[in-house]
Write an enzyme that holds these catalytic residues in place. Structure first.
Site, short mmCIF file in Angstrom:
data_model
loop_
_atom_site.label_atom_id
_atom_site.label_comp_id
_atom_site.label_asym_id
_atom_site.label_seq_id
_atom_site.Cartn_x
_atom_site.Cartn_y
_atom_site.Cartn_z
N LYS A 40 13.59 -1.24 10.11
CA LYS A 40 12.53 -2.22 9.82
C LYS A 40 12.87 -3.46 10.63
O LYS A 40 13.82 -4.18 10.30
CB LYS A 40 12.45 -2.55 8.33
N GLU A 73 9.31 0.75 10.37
CA GLU A 73 8.40 0.25 9.34
C GLU A 73 7.94 -1.16 9.68
O GLU A 73 8.75 -2.07 9.86
CB GLU A 73 9.06 0.25 7.96
N VAL A 92 7.62 3.76 0.83
CA VAL A 92 7.74 5.13 0.34
C VAL A 92 7.41 6.12 1.45
O VAL A 92 8.10 7.13 1.64
CB VAL A 92 6.84 5.36 -0.89
N VAL A 112 0.82 -1.22 0.00
CA VAL A 112 0.00 0.00 0.00
C VAL A 112 0.86 1.27 0.00
O VAL A 112 0.33 2.38 -0.12
CB VAL A 112 -0.98 0.04 1.21
#
EC number: 6.3.3.3
Length: 207
Positions: A33, A100, A18, A14
């Site tokens: 992450k 993330e 970015v 989704v």
């Protein structure tokens, strides 16, 4: 005082990566992450690093790098790894930290824990919502899942072509701050990310 921004989405693909780059660029924040499943040679960490142009951001290694592009619980089982949140330690930094997530909030890590359990009540959560049929439901369910855990510092970034009725419904029913919307860009590079970073910076600081 440094803040942690947890980037999650209403599903996979989704636009979390970015958005992570945009937030890191906007705040000159560090990036991490915790869990990467598959694509280790071209991971999300690599992608974010290529998109961030400021020289202050630090990119921390994954706490767990899994070989198979699957849900973390399944990828960990294939690799023979016992994936538990107690073994995932946040990196120490004196700057803001962008974290993330992997997939959506309820993606399982093991038989008892899900991605949402990685989020602290002190975190500022950025929920990425991409427009498609059913996205209102998925977005509101994600907001409800966060609030049910006592996580109420939530901002939303829409991804894709403008859809005013969808965005209005989510804003009204979800009662969360809208940071902005990312257009259906032909490509993303350092310059495009920097433009969005400048556009979103003020609202990111207001969550």
């Amino acid at each position: 005082m440094p803040k942690s921004y947890f980037i999650t989405g209403i599903g996979t693909e989704v636009g979390k990566t970015v958005v992570s780059a945009i937030v890191a660029e906007a705040l000159k924040a560090d990036y991490w992450k915790p869990i990467q499943a598959g694509d280790l040679e071209n991971s999300d960490s690599h992608k974010v690093k290529k998109l961030v142009s400021n020289k202050d951001s630090v990119f921390f290694k994954n706490a767990c790098a899994l070989n198979t592009p699957m849900s973390p619980h399944a990828a960990a089982e294939i690799d023979g790894i016992k994936l538990q949140i107690k073994n995932i330690k946040r990196p120490e930094t004196e700057k803001d930290l962008v974290i993330e997530g992997a997939g959506g909030l309820m993606v399982p890590l093991n038989a008892k824990e899900v991605i949402a359990d990685l989020i602290s009540k002190e975190d500022l959560v950025i929920l990425v919502s991409r427009h498609y049929l059913g996205s209102i439901n998925h977005t509101l369910l994600s907001i409800e899942a966060l609030k049910s855990r006592g996580i109420d510092k939530i901002g939303i970034i829409f991804s894709g072509d403008e859809h005013p009725t969808t965005e209005a419904a989510i804003k009204k029913l979800g009662k969360v701050k809208v940071v902005g919307r990312i257009e259906e860009e032909p490509y993303f590079d350092e310059m495009v990310v920097k433009e969005y970073a400048e556009k979103f910076r003020k609202r990111l600081c207001e969550i």
